[in-house]
Design a protein around this motif. Structure first.
Motif, PDB file in Angstrom:
ATOM      1  N   ARG A 627      28.916   5.089  87.944  1.00  0.00           N
ATOM      2  CA  ARG A 627      27.781   5.382  87.058  1.00  0.00           C
ATOM      3  C   ARG A 627      26.731   4.299  87.239  1.00  0.00           C
ATOM      4  O   ARG A 627      27.050   3.137  87.505  1.00  0.00           O
ATOM      5  CB  ARG A 627      28.223   5.462  85.613  1.00  0.00           C
ATOM      6  CG  ARG A 627      28.883   4.205  85.069  1.00  0.00           C
ATOM      7  CD  ARG A 627      29.329   4.409  83.640  1.00  0.00           C
ATOM      8  NE  ARG A 627      29.941   3.190  83.074  1.00  0.00           N
ATOM      9  CZ  ARG A 627      30.339   3.079  81.821  1.00  0.00           C
ATOM     10  NH1 ARG A 627      30.207   4.131  80.985  1.00  0.00           N
ATOM     11  NH2 ARG A 627      30.870   1.960  81.377  1.00  0.00           N
ATOM     12  N   LEU A 657      31.330  10.573  81.663  1.00  0.00           N
ATOM     13  CA  LEU A 657      30.264  10.411  82.630  1.00  0.00           C
ATOM     14  C   LEU A 657      29.051  11.263  82.265  1.00  0.00           C
ATOM     15  O   LEU A 657      27.900  10.802  82.359  1.00  0.00           O
ATOM     16  CB  LEU A 657      30.781  10.766  84.031  1.00  0.00           C
ATOM     17  CG  LEU A 657      29.773  10.605  85.176  1.00  0.00           C
ATOM     18  CD1 LEU A 657      29.270   9.172  85.251  1.00  0.00           C
ATOM     19  CD2 LEU A 657      30.388  11.034  86.503  1.00  0.00           C
ATOM     20  N   HIS A 658      29.269  12.492  81.802  1.00  0.00           N
ATOM     21  CA  HIS A 658      28.147  13.370  81.460  1.00  0.00           C
ATOM     22  C   HIS A 658      27.335  12.790  80.316  1.00  0.00           C
ATOM     23  O   HIS A 658      26.090  12.760  80.351  1.00  0.00           O
ATOM     24  CB  HIS A 658      28.670  14.766  81.096  1.00  0.00           C
ATOM     25  CG  HIS A 658      27.577  15.714  80.688  1.00  0.00           C
ATOM     26  ND1 HIS A 658      27.172  15.872  79.363  1.00  0.00           N
ATOM     27  CD2 HIS A 658      26.783  16.552  81.425  1.00  0.00           C
ATOM     28  CE1 HIS A 658      26.196  16.756  79.299  1.00  0.00           C
ATOM     29  NE2 HIS A 658      25.956  17.197  80.565  1.00  0.00           N
ATOM     30  N   TYR A 660      27.177   9.654  79.383  1.00  0.00           N
ATOM     31  CA  TYR A 660      26.505   8.421  79.794  1.00  0.00           C
ATOM     32  C   TYR A 660      25.277   8.745  80.638  1.00  0.00           C
ATOM     33  O   TYR A 660      24.203   8.147  80.452  1.00  0.00           O
ATOM     34  CB  TYR A 660      27.467   7.528  80.577  1.00  0.00           C
ATOM     35  CG  TYR A 660      26.801   6.265  81.085  1.00  0.00           C
ATOM     36  CD1 TYR A 660      26.693   5.150  80.265  1.00  0.00           C
ATOM     37  CD2 TYR A 660      26.249   6.212  82.366  1.00  0.00           C
ATOM     38  CE1 TYR A 660      26.057   4.001  80.713  1.00  0.00           C
ATOM     39  CE2 TYR A 660      25.618   5.069  82.823  1.00  0.00           C
ATOM     40  CZ  TYR A 660      25.523   3.966  82.000  1.00  0.00           C
ATOM     41  OH  TYR A 660      24.882   2.835  82.452  1.00  0.00           O
ATOM     42  N   LEU A 661      25.407   9.676  81.587  1.00  0.00           N
ATOM     43  CA  LEU A 661      24.278  10.004  82.442  1.00  0.00           C
ATOM     44  C   LEU A 661      23.116  10.588  81.643  1.00  0.00           C
ATOM     45  O   LEU A 661      21.940  10.337  81.943  1.00  0.00           O
ATOM     46  CB  LEU A 661      24.713  10.978  83.538  1.00  0.00           C
ATOM     47  CG  LEU A 661      25.665  10.405  84.613  1.00  0.00           C
ATOM     48  CD1 LEU A 661      26.068  11.494  85.594  1.00  0.00           C
ATOM     49  CD2 LEU A 661      25.019   9.236  85.349  1.00  0.00           C
ATOM     50  N   TYR A 664      21.536   7.636  79.958  1.00  0.00           N
ATOM     51  CA  TYR A 664      20.879   6.779  80.936  1.00  0.00           C
ATOM     52  C   TYR A 664      19.575   7.405  81.416  1.00  0.00           C
ATOM     53  O   TYR A 664      18.589   6.702  81.671  1.00  0.00           O
ATOM     54  CB  TYR A 664      21.819   6.538  82.119  1.00  0.00           C
ATOM     55  CG  TYR A 664      21.199   5.658  83.185  1.00  0.00           C
ATOM     56  CD1 TYR A 664      21.167   4.278  83.018  1.00  0.00           C
ATOM     57  CD2 TYR A 664      20.630   6.212  84.323  1.00  0.00           C
ATOM     58  CE1 TYR A 664      20.588   3.472  83.974  1.00  0.00           C
ATOM     59  CE2 TYR A 664      20.048   5.404  85.286  1.00  0.00           C
ATOM     60  CZ  TYR A 664      20.020   4.032  85.115  1.00  0.00           C
ATOM     61  OH  TYR A 664      19.432   3.236  86.058  1.00  0.00           O
ATOM     62  N   GLN A 665      19.552   8.748  81.540  1.00  0.00           N
ATOM     63  CA  GLN A 665      18.330   9.427  81.959  1.00  0.00           C
ATOM     64  C   GLN A 665      17.201   9.174  80.962  1.00  0.00           C
ATOM     65  O   GLN A 665      16.055   8.925  81.340  1.00  0.00           O
ATOM     66  CB  GLN A 665      18.594  10.929  82.097  1.00  0.00           C
ATOM     67  CG  GLN A 665      17.410  11.730  82.601  1.00  0.00           C
ATOM     68  CD  GLN A 665      17.112  11.432  84.068  1.00  0.00           C
ATOM     69  OE1 GLN A 665      18.015  11.137  84.841  1.00  0.00           O
ATOM     70  NE2 GLN A 665      15.832  11.482  84.420  1.00  0.00           N
TER      71      GLN A 665
END
Length: 712
Positions: A627, A657-658, A660-661, A664-665
Motif C-alpha cells: 500500500r 486494503l480497499h 486504506y486506498l 489515501y486517494q
C-alpha cells in the motif's frame, strides 16, 4: 587452526606407509621389478657397451662361407679332426668345441656299409678304413681340448656324467644349494669324453624375455658340481685342477666369487657372471675354411683360447643380447672368457638391494615430506632432482666401477611416494580451500567468494555501473538494551539475531555489503547479475521482518526488551567494484541509491512502518501486495520518492486494503473528507500505525501525500 597438525600427522603416516610398501616391493623382487631392472641394465649397456680389447680368445667360426666352400653341416668327423690337428700345431692354450658329439658319425665307412649295396670285396676294403669318430678321438687325445655336453632337464634317464678332471674347493660352507640345478645331460660319446682334457656344460639360461644376461660358471647335478664350458676351458687353459668356491653359506648370502686357477671371478649368489657385451667385432672370428686352407699364420693363434662353433644362420645357434642384437652362442662363451681374462667384470653387488631400499626410504621420506609441506613447483623440482641424482649415481657406478645398481625400482618407489603425497596434499588443499571458503564466507557473502574463485580477474581496483537493489535494516533501542543487561548476554542475543538475518539474505542470494553494529546492508545483483534482483530484495526484507518480529516477541515474552527492526528497500544505478588501494580491497556499491535505501530505513521510525520500499523496487514485484505511503522527500533531496509498505509487514491490525486506498486517494487529492476517512480508519483499526501517521499529519493541517522529512 587445527588443520596443520592433522595434515602433518596424516601426511607422515601416509608417507611412511608408502615407504614400507616401496621397500617391500623392492625387497620382494617380483617379476615386474625384475623386468624393469633388466630393461634398465640393458639400456646402460646400449649407452656404453664394453670396449673390445684384443684378448687371447678367438672363435674358429663355422660360418656360411665355410659351409659354402666345404659342404653342408654336419661335416665328417675326419674334417673336424683335420681342423683340430691344424689348430693344435699353432700352440693354443686350449681348444673348446661348442658342438655336441652325442651320436656316431653317420658318414663313417662302417655306417655307410649298412646302407650301400656293395660287393664283399669292396666291403672288406671299406671295413679296413679308419672310423671317423676314432680319428677325431685320436686328435682330441693328449691335447688341451674341452668338449661340451648339454643339460637336459626334461630327461629322467640315469646318464653318467662325462669324466671330470677338476677339483672343487669350497670355502665358507657348501655352495651346492646355491648353484643352478640341472636334472640330466646329453653327453658326448664316451670315446670323445674320455679323450678330452675337460668337459663343460653348453648351457645358457636366458631370462623370461629370451635375452642372455648371465651365464653360470658351475652347476649342480645330484649333489655333484659340474663346470660350464667357459669355466672349464679357462681351467684347462691354465693347466690347473682347482675351482675354489668362496661363499657365505651359513648366513645364506650364497656364492661371492669363484677362483679358476689364478683368476678370481666375482659372481652372483648363484655362481653366475653378468655378461658385459661388446658390439659386433670381426677380429674375434676366424672362418674355419681359412684354417683348413692354411691361410692363417700360426702366430695369430699361438697361446690363444680357441673356440670352435657355428655362426651360420641355418644352424640356429643364435641368442638375443641386451644390446638388442642377435649373436651366435659361441660368441657368448668367447665374451665370457674375455671378461674373465681381462678382469672386466660386470657385477651386481650383494649390497645393491639394501642400498636401493635405503635410497627409497631416505629420498622417499624427504620427497614425501617436502611434497606435503611446499608448493607444487618446489616439490616437483625436489622430486625430479632426486630422480636425476639417482640415475646419475647409478650411471656413474656402472661407468666407473662396472656395478649394476638399479635406479628404476627406486624411481618407481619415489614416484609412488610423490604420487601419494601429492594426492594427499591435493585432498588437504581442497579441504583447506573449503575451510577458507567457509571462513571467508563468514566475512563476505558466499556468492562473492564463489565469484572470486570463478573469476579471479575480478580482484582489481575499479568499478562498473550497474542497477542494483539494496536492503538496509536497523535494530531500534539496542543501546538501551546494552545498558540494562550484561554486555556479554546482549552481544550473544545480537549475534544470534545477526546470524539469522544474514542467513536469510544469503538464502535469497544477496551480497553482504556491511555490518555496522546492529545494522545490516544487503546488496542484490552484484557481483553476479540477477534479473529479478528487485523481487529478491523485497522478499528478503519481508522474511527478515518476519524473523525479527518472532525473535523480538520471543525475547519480550522472557522479559527482555528487544527492539523493533526497521528495513528500507530501494533500487537504482550505482557503481559496484573494489575500492581502496593495492593493500586492501573494499567491495561495495557507491551511489545515491545506497544512501536512499538507508534513508528509507530511517524513515520507518517516523512513518510508523517496519518496511519502507521505493516505487523503483516495487515495480519489479507485481506479485507482492503493498500500500502506498506517500511521496517522501528526505534531507538533501529536491525530488520526492514514492514509497510503499508491503502488506506482509503492516501487521495483523492494518486496515483493509480497499478502505486504506479509498482514504489515501482523498488524502492525495487534498480532499477535506480525508480527515474523517482516516479518523474512521484509526477507529476501526487502532493498530494501524501508518493510518495513525496520516491522521496525525491531517490534524496538523498537512494535506496531500507529500511527506517532508527534511530534518532527518
Amino acid at each position: 587452526m587445527q588443520a596443520k597438525p592433522a595434515k602433518s600427522r596424516a601426511g607422515v603416516g601416509i608417507t611412511l606407509l608408502t615407504l614400507v610398501c616401496a621397500a617391500v616391493l623392492q625387497a620382494s623382487d617380483p617379476k615386474a621389478v625384475q623386468i624393469l631392472r633388466n630393461a634398465t641394465f640393458d639400456q646402460f649397456q646400449r649407452w656404453q657397451p664394453r670396449r673390445y680389447q684384443d684378448a687371447p680368445v678367438k672363435i674358429i667360426d663355422i660360418d656360411d662361407a665355410s659351409l659354402k666352400r666345404l659342404g653342408q653341416w654336419p661335416w665328417p668327423r675326419t674334417r673336424l679332426a683335420e681342423l683340430l690337428t691344424l689348430l693344435k700345431q699353432t700352440g693354443p692354450k686350449a681348444i673348446a668345441f661348442d658342438i655336441l658329439f652325442a651320436e656316431a658319425d653317420r658318414t663313417s665307412p662302417q655306417a655307410m656299409l649298412k646302407l650301400w649295396p656293395v660287393s664283399e670285396d669292396i666291403r672288406r676294403i671299406l671295413a679296413q678304413l679308419p672310423d671317423h669318430d676314432q680319428v677325431l678321438a685320436t686328435a682330441i687325445k693328449d691335447s688341451n681340448v674341452v668338449l661340451g655336453f648339454s643339460p637336459d632337464n626334461q630327461s629322467h634317464a640315469d646318464v653318467s656324467l662325462p669324466p671330470s678332471h677338476a677339483r672343487y674347493v669350497e670355502i665358507g660352507g657348501s655352495s651346492r644349494p646355491f648353484l643352478p640345478h640341472v636334472g640330466g645331460f646329453v653327453a658326448p660319446l664316451p670315446l670323445f669324453a674320455e679323450a678330452a682334457a675337460g668337459n663343460g656344460a653348453l648351457n645358457f639360461i636366458p631370462d623370461a624375455d629370451g635375452v642372455v644376461r648371465k651365464i653360470p660358471l658351475l652347476l649342480e647335478h645330484r649333489g655333484t658340481i659340474v663346470p660350464a664350458l667357459a669355466a672349464e676351458t679357462l681351467r684347462v687353459a691354465q693347466q690347473t685342477q682347482n675351482f675354489t668356491l668362496v661363499s657365505d653359506a651359513e648366513n645364506g648370502a650364497g656364492i661371492g666369487e669363484i677362483r679358476i686357477g689364478k683368476i678370481t671371478v666375482p659372481t652372483t649368489a648363484n655362481g653366475e657372471i653378468w655378461l658385459h657385451y661388446t658390439p659386433p667385432e670381426t677380429q674375434r672370428f676366424i672362418p674355419a675354411w681359412q684354417i683348413l686352407a692354411g691361410t692363417v699364420p700360426a702366430r695369430a693363434l699361438q697361446d690363444n683360447i680357441l673356440l670352435i662353433g657355428a655362426s651360420a644362420q641355418g644352424l640356429m645357434d643364435l641368442r638375443f643380447t641386451p644390446l638388442g642384437n642377435i649373436i651366435p652362442g659361441i660368441e657368448i662363451h668367447a665374451q665370457a672368457l674375455e671378461q674373465m681374462l681381462n678382469g672386466s667384470h660386470l657385477l651386481r653387488p650383494s649390497w645393491a638391494n639394501a642400498l636401493e631400499v635405503l635410497v627409497v626410504a631416505a629420498c622417499g621420506l624427504a620427497v614425501g615430506l617436502i611434497t606435503l609441506n611446499t608448493g607444487a613447483l618446489a616439490s616437483f623440482s625436489v622430486f625430479m632432482l632426486a630422480l636425476v641424482s639417482l640415475w646419475l649415481g647409478a650411471w656413474q657406478a656402472y661407468v666407473g666401477r662396472h656395478l649394476l645398481v638399479d635406479p628404476m625400482t627406486p624411481s618407481v618407489g619415489l614416484a609412488l611416494v610423490f604420487l601419494v603425497a601429492s594426492i594427499f596434499r591435493h585432498l588437504y588443499s581442497e579441504r583447506r580451500q573449503r575451510w577458507v571458503k567457509e571462513a571467508f564466507a563468514r566475512y563476505i557473502s558466499p556468492n562473492r567468494v564463489e565469484h572470486l574463485i570463478a573469476h579471479p580477474e575480478a580482484l582489481e581496483l575499479g568499478g562498473r555501473r550497474q542497477i542494483c537493489s539494496f536492503v538496509f535494516s536497523d535494530l531500534a533501542d539496542f543501546t538501551g538494551l546494552m545498558e540494562n543487561m550484561d554486555p556479554g548476554e546482549a552481544v550473544a542475543l545480537l549475534n544470534r539475531y545477526l546470524d539469522e538475518m544474514i542467513a536469510i539474505a544469503f538464502m535469497h542470494h544477496g551480497t553482504l555489503d556491511r555490518i555496522v553494529g546492529d545494522a545490516v546492508a544487503i546488496m542484490f545483483s552484484a557481483p553476479v547479475t540477477q534479473a529479478d534482483h528487485q523481487h529478491r530484495a523485497l522478499a528478503c526484507a519481508i522474511d527478515m521482518h518476519r524473523f525479527a518480529c518472532q525473535y523480538s516477541q520471543g525475547l519480550n515474552a522472557k522479559g527482555i526488551r528487544f527492539g523493533r527492526t526497521r528495513i528500507g528497500v530501494h533500487t537504482g544505478e550505482v557503481i559496484v567494484g573494489n575500492f581502496g588501494g593495492n593493500t586492501i580491497f573494499d567491495y561495495r556499491a557507491l551511489g545515491d541509491p545506497v544512501n536512499t535505501a538507508s534513508r528509507l530505513e530511517g524513515a520507518n521510525k517516523y512513518l510508523g512502518t517496519s518496511i519502507c520500499v521505493s516505487e523503483a523496487t516495487l515495480a519489479g514485484c507485481p506479485d507482492i501486495p503493498a500500500r502506498p505511503i506517500g511521496r517522501l522527500r528526505v534531507k538533501g533531496k529536491s525530488i520526492p520518492l514514492q514509497v510503499f509498505e508491503p502488506l506482509a509487514a503492516a501487521g495483523a491490525g492494518h486496515a483493509a486494503l480497499h478502505d486504506y486506498l479509498t482514504a489515501y486517494q482523498l488524502l492525495r487529492d487534498q480532499q477535506a473528507s480525508a480527515l474523517d476517512a482516516f479518523r474512521k480508519l484509526t477507529a476501526n483499526y487502532p493498530d494501524d500505525t501508518l493510518a495513525a501517521f496520516h491522521l496525525q499529519r491531517l490534524n496538523a493541517d498537512k494535506t496531500g501525500d507529500l511527506i517532508e522529512l527534511t530534518g532527518k
